[in-house]
Scaffold this motif. Structure first.
Motif, PDB file in Angstrom:
ATOM      1  N   GLY A 118       0.820  -1.198   0.000  1.00 26.87           N
ATOM      2  CA  GLY A 118       0.000   0.000   0.000  1.00 26.87           C
ATOM      3  C   GLY A 118       0.854   1.248   0.000  1.00 26.87           C
ATOM      4  O   GLY A 118       1.884   1.314   0.688  1.00 26.87           O
ATOM      5  N   LEU A 119       0.436   2.254  -0.747  1.00 30.82           N
ATOM      6  CA  LEU A 119       1.241   3.473  -0.837  1.00 30.82           C
ATOM      7  C   LEU A 119       1.370   4.175   0.513  1.00 30.82           C
ATOM      8  O   LEU A 119       2.388   4.809   0.802  1.00 30.82           O
ATOM      9  CB  LEU A 119       0.623   4.420  -1.866  1.00 30.82           C
ATOM     10  N   SER A 120       0.348   4.071   1.346  1.00 30.38           N
ATOM     11  CA  SER A 120       0.380   4.735   2.652  1.00 30.38           C
ATOM     12  C   SER A 120       0.949   3.847   3.756  1.00 30.38           C
ATOM     13  O   SER A 120       1.312   4.345   4.823  1.00 30.38           O
ATOM     14  CB  SER A 120      -1.031   5.179   3.046  1.00 30.38           C
ATOM     15  N   SER A 121       1.029   2.537   3.512  1.00 33.98           N
ATOM     16  CA  SER A 121       1.560   1.626   4.535  1.00 33.98           C
ATOM     17  C   SER A 121       2.437   0.564   3.867  1.00 33.98           C
ATOM     18  O   SER A 121       2.061  -0.601   3.786  1.00 33.98           O
ATOM     19  CB  SER A 121       0.429   0.949   5.294  1.00 33.98           C
ATOM     20  N   PRO A 122       3.609   0.982   3.359  1.00 36.29           N
ATOM     21  CA  PRO A 122       4.489   0.042   2.665  1.00 36.29           C
ATOM     22  C   PRO A 122       5.182  -0.886   3.665  1.00 36.29           C
ATOM     23  O   PRO A 122       5.150  -0.654   4.875  1.00 36.29           O
ATOM     24  CB  PRO A 122       5.488   0.955   1.967  1.00 36.29           C
ATOM     25  N   PRO A 123       5.803  -1.960   3.190  1.00 37.58           N
ATOM     26  CA  PRO A 123       6.557  -2.851   4.083  1.00 37.58           C
ATOM     27  C   PRO A 123       7.713  -2.112   4.764  1.00 37.58           C
ATOM     28  O   PRO A 123       8.085  -0.995   4.387  1.00 37.58           O
ATOM     29  CB  PRO A 123       7.074  -3.940   3.133  1.00 37.58           C
ATOM     30  N   VAL A 124       8.296  -2.746   5.781  1.00 34.74           N
ATOM     31  CA  VAL A 124       9.381  -2.145   6.545  1.00 34.74           C
ATOM     32  C   VAL A 124      10.570  -1.842   5.624  1.00 34.74           C
ATOM     33  O   VAL A 124      10.920  -2.648   4.751  1.00 34.74           O
ATOM     34  CB  VAL A 124       9.811  -3.086   7.681  1.00 34.74           C
ATOM     35  N   CYS A 125      11.171  -0.642   5.831  1.00 30.76           N
ATOM     36  CA  CYS A 125      12.354  -0.189   5.083  1.00 30.76           C
ATOM     37  C   CYS A 125      12.048   0.046   3.607  1.00 30.76           C
ATOM     38  O   CYS A 125      12.975   0.125   2.784  1.00 30.76           O
ATOM     39  CB  CYS A 125      13.514  -1.165   5.215  1.00 30.76           C
ATOM     40  N   THR A 126      10.785   0.127   3.245  1.00 28.98           N
ATOM     41  CA  THR A 126      10.407   0.315   1.852  1.00 28.98           C
ATOM     42  C   THR A 126       9.537   1.558   1.723  1.00 28.98           C
ATOM     43  O   THR A 126       8.674   1.827   2.576  1.00 28.98           O
ATOM     44  CB  THR A 126       9.652  -0.910   1.322  1.00 28.98           C
ATOM     45  N   TRP A 127       9.757   2.329   0.646  1.00 25.19           N
ATOM     46  CA  TRP A 127       8.918   3.478   0.307  1.00 25.19           C
ATOM     47  C   TRP A 127       8.373   3.267  -1.094  1.00 25.19           C
ATOM     48  O   TRP A 127       9.070   2.760  -1.985  1.00 25.19           O
ATOM     49  CB  TRP A 127       9.724   4.773   0.348  1.00 25.19           C
ATOM     50  N   LEU A 128       7.101   3.644  -1.271  1.00 25.72           N
ATOM     51  CA  LEU A 128       6.434   3.485  -2.567  1.00 25.72           C
ATOM     52  C   LEU A 128       6.095   4.848  -3.138  1.00 25.72           C
ATOM     53  O   LEU A 128       5.618   5.737  -2.427  1.00 25.72           O
ATOM     54  CB  LEU A 128       5.164   2.649  -2.404  1.00 25.72           C
ATOM     55  N   TYR A 129       6.364   4.968  -4.444  1.00 27.71           N
ATOM     56  CA  TYR A 129       6.082   6.223  -5.155  1.00 27.71           C
ATOM     57  C   TYR A 129       5.183   5.899  -6.338  1.00 27.71           C
ATOM     58  O   TYR A 129       5.345   4.859  -7.002  1.00 27.71           O
ATOM     59  CB  TYR A 129       7.377   6.866  -5.658  1.00 27.71           C
ATOM     60  N   ALA A 130       4.287   6.794  -6.591  1.00 23.53           N
ATOM     61  CA  ALA A 130       3.387   6.644  -7.745  1.00 23.53           C
ATOM     62  C   ALA A 130       3.044   8.038  -8.247  1.00 23.53           C
ATOM     63  O   ALA A 130       3.021   9.008  -7.463  1.00 23.53           O
ATOM     64  CB  ALA A 130       2.130   5.878  -7.361  1.00 23.53           C
ATOM     65  N   PRO A 131       2.778   8.181  -9.539  1.00 26.63           N
ATOM     66  CA  PRO A 131       2.417   9.491 -10.079  1.00 26.63           C
ATOM     67  C   PRO A 131       1.184  10.047  -9.374  1.00 26.63           C
ATOM     68  O   PRO A 131       0.172   9.359  -9.209  1.00 26.63           O
ATOM     69  CB  PRO A 131       2.158   9.204 -11.555  1.00 26.63           C
ATOM     70  N   GLY A 132       1.316  11.283  -8.916  1.00 31.12           N
ATOM     71  CA  GLY A 132       0.198  11.940  -8.270  1.00 31.12           C
ATOM     72  C   GLY A 132       0.047  11.638  -6.801  1.00 31.12           C
ATOM     73  O   GLY A 132      -0.763  12.273  -6.113  1.00 31.12           O
ATOM     74  N   ALA A 133       0.797  10.644  -6.262  1.00 34.17           N
ATOM     75  CA  ALA A 133       0.708  10.295  -4.844  1.00 34.17           C
ATOM     76  C   ALA A 133       1.741  11.096  -4.058  1.00 34.17           C
ATOM     77  O   ALA A 133       2.853  11.353  -4.535  1.00 34.17           O
ATOM     78  CB  ALA A 133       0.915   8.807  -4.647  1.00 34.17           C
ATOM     79  N   THR A 134       1.361  11.451  -2.822  1.00 31.41           N
ATOM     80  CA  THR A 134       2.267  12.211  -1.959  1.00 31.41           C
ATOM     81  C   THR A 134       3.162  11.235  -1.212  1.00 31.41           C
ATOM     82  O   THR A 134       2.656  10.344  -0.512  1.00 31.41           O
ATOM     83  CB  THR A 134       1.488  13.075  -0.962  1.00 31.41           C
ATOM     84  N   PRO A 135       4.512  11.368  -1.316  1.00 30.15           N
ATOM     85  CA  PRO A 135       5.411  10.463  -0.599  1.00 30.15           C
ATOM     86  C   PRO A 135       5.261  10.613   0.909  1.00 30.15           C
ATOM     87  O   PRO A 135       4.817  11.650   1.408  1.00 30.15           O
ATOM     88  CB  PRO A 135       6.808  10.893  -1.057  1.00 30.15           C
ATOM     89  N   LEU A 136       5.605   9.599   1.649  1.00 29.32           N
ATOM     90  CA  LEU A 136       5.579   9.670   3.098  1.00 29.32           C
ATOM     91  C   LEU A 136       6.584  10.700   3.600  1.00 29.32           C
ATOM     92  O   LEU A 136       7.564  11.041   2.925  1.00 29.32           O
ATOM     93  CB  LEU A 136       5.901   8.298   3.697  1.00 29.32           C
ATOM     94  N   ALA A 137       6.332  11.187   4.818  1.00 26.70           N
ATOM     95  CA  ALA A 137       7.172  12.245   5.364  1.00 26.70           C
ATOM     96  C   ALA A 137       8.622  11.808   5.556  1.00 26.70           C
ATOM     97  O   ALA A 137       9.543  12.621   5.454  1.00 26.70           O
ATOM     98  CB  ALA A 137       6.579  12.724   6.692  1.00 26.70           C
ATOM     99  N   ASN A 138       8.824  10.535   5.862  1.00 26.03           N
ATOM    100  CA  ASN A 138      10.192  10.058   6.115  1.00 26.03           C
ATOM    101  C   ASN A 138      10.848   9.476   4.867  1.00 26.03           C
ATOM    102  O   ASN A 138      11.852   8.774   4.956  1.00 26.03           O
ATOM    103  CB  ASN A 138      10.179   9.006   7.218  1.00 26.03           C
ATOM    104  N   ALA A 139      10.288   9.725   3.696  1.00 28.04           N
ATOM    105  CA  ALA A 139      10.848   9.188   2.458  1.00 28.04           C
ATOM    106  C   ALA A 139      12.214   9.796   2.194  1.00 28.04           C
ATOM    107  O   ALA A 139      12.437  10.982   2.441  1.00 28.04           O
ATOM    108  CB  ALA A 139       9.905   9.465   1.291  1.00 28.04           C
ATOM    109  N   PRO A 140      13.167   9.021   1.680  1.00 32.08           N
ATOM    110  CA  PRO A 140      14.510   9.539   1.397  1.00 32.08           C
ATOM    111  C   PRO A 140      14.482  10.533   0.241  1.00 32.08           C
ATOM    112  O   PRO A 140      13.650  10.444  -0.671  1.00 32.08           O
ATOM    113  CB  PRO A 140      15.305   8.280   1.037  1.00 32.08           C
TER     114      PRO A 140
END
Length: 407
Positions: free
Chosen positions: A51-73
């Motif tokens: 899920g874009l809002s709840s990705p697995p541990v140590c993983t960040w997901l990006y998609a066009p138009g989606a807002t990245p998580l605050a702790n995204a690198p």
């Protein structure tokens, strides 16, 4: 014996080091492959179903138009990979180094048509690998210490019987040589008396020649015993520091040449000593050094024909004293240069053999020096001895001339 012990210690240390390195390499390879497989499975799962809002541990997901998580690198997503995945429909994986760490990036189009880029942070896996290498380093140090102790113990136990056998052999040689010296001296003295009496009496020539050969044979036997005694003495007590004195080589060389003057005159040889007027001092045992220089001179006399020339040169070169004995004798094959210093070696032409040159090298090595031989058949030979010069030796005056002596 010391070299044997050291060799055993080094071999043991290298063996343990190689074993630890091998085990460490295998452990690192296995752990790396296991981590990589696990990371790729988690990355592909996150890219396909996370899920874009709840990705697995140590993983960040990006998609066009989606807002990245605050702790995204920072620095993501990788736009080029997203464009390529959208254009080809094929998943794109790559490794990216950013922010002092390594990221594994997978970009793909999901089954529902959504374009997603998954970024996995490998900092924890890399930290585990560094910890592994640190542990291996500690194990290596402990292993080296254990190897040194084990090698020393094994070396002592392995070499002890051989050392005892060699010590007994040296004692036997020394004792036998010492016990034989007195009767051989008596035989030599008696043979000389008989030879002189034979010269005054009307004895057949063959008897006089036989007595002369007997005197020579007994004399050579005494020299061999002296060589054996000196060799055994150096081997039994290599240091012998109490016997070391400052020895002036120019004076010693002239004295040795003078002692052999009768033999050189009988052989019709010219012997020249070239040395500086200032002293050239070395630290050592005078009797042993005298024997070494005498061996070089006797060797040259024995292989130089009548009318030949022998030169003894002494000089100071870079903190060492160099003594060279060159003759115009029969020479030797260049390939035999090192073989000459082996005990009882005889060359193809039958020349230069016995215990003397081997003992010469032992004496010079005992004094921290080196000896080398050069020559060619029919062109004479040159033996060069280099010994450390005494620190307290006086500095020469360059204006003083070089002197030469003749016998």
């Amino acid at each position: 014996m010391r070299r044997a012990r050291l060799r055993i210690s080094v071999i043991t240390a290298l063996t343990i080091t190689l074993l630890i390195t091998l085990v460490g390499g295998v452990a690192h390879t296995v752990m790396t492959h296991a981590q990589d497989d696990q990371v790729r499975r988690e990355l592909r799962y996150g890219a396909a179903r996370g899920g874009l809002s709840s990705p697995p541990v140590c993983t960040w997901l990006y998609a066009p138009g989606a807002t990245p998580l605050a702790n995204a690198p920072a620095g993501f997503p990788v736009r080029a990979d997203m464009d390529r995945a959208r254009r080809t429909g094929q998943a794109v994986e790559r490794t990216v180094r950013r922010n002092d760490t390594v990221y594994l990036v997978r970009t793909q189009v999901r089954t529902d048509g959504e374009l997603v880029q998954a970024v996995f942070d490998m900092r924890f896996q890399l930290a585990d690998r560094r910890y592994l290498w640190s542990a291996l380093g500690v194990a290596e140090i402990v292993g080296l210490i254990a190897a040194a102790v084990t090698g020393a113990v094994l070396g002592n136990r392995a070499v002890a019987p051989l050392a005892e056998a060699l010590a007994r052999q040296r004692r036997f040689v020394a004792d036998a040589s010492h016990e034989l010296r007195t009767p051989i001296t008596q035989v030599y003295t008696r043979a000389q008396v008989l030879s002189r009496q034979a010269a005054d009496e009307d004895l057949p020539a063959r008897h006089r020649d036989g007595l002369a050969r007997l005197v020579g044979s007994v004399s050579r036997l005494g020299e061999v015993l002296d060589d054996l005694l000196l060799s055994a003495s150096l081997a039994a007590d290599p240091a012998r520091r109490s016997e070391h004195r400052h020895v002036e080589l120019v004076t010693l060389a002239r004295s040795v040449v003078a002692e052999e003057s009768d033999r050189t005159h009988e052989g019709g040889l010219t012997v020249v000593v070239n040395g500086p007027s200032y002293p050239l001092c070395v630290d050592g045992i005078e009797s042993a050094l005298r024997r070494a220089v005498g061996e070089l001179l006797v060797n040259a006399i024995g292989h130089t024909p009548a009318g030949g020339r022998i030169e003894v040169d002494l000089a100071r070169t870079g903190g060492t004293v160099q003594l060279t004995v060159a003759d115009t004798g029969s020479g030797f094959e260049p390939a035999e240069a090192e073989l000459l210093f082996e005990r009882f070696h005889r060359g193809d032409g039958g020349g230069r053999y016995g215990l003397g040159l081997a003992l010469l090298r032992e004496v010079i090595a005992h004094h921290g020096g080196t000896v080398a031989a050069t020559g060619r058949p029919g062109c004479g030979a040159r033996f060069t001895v280099r010994l450390p010069e005494c620190v307290s030796a006086p500095v020469p005056d360059p204006a003083q001339p070089v002197t030469a002596g003749r016998s």
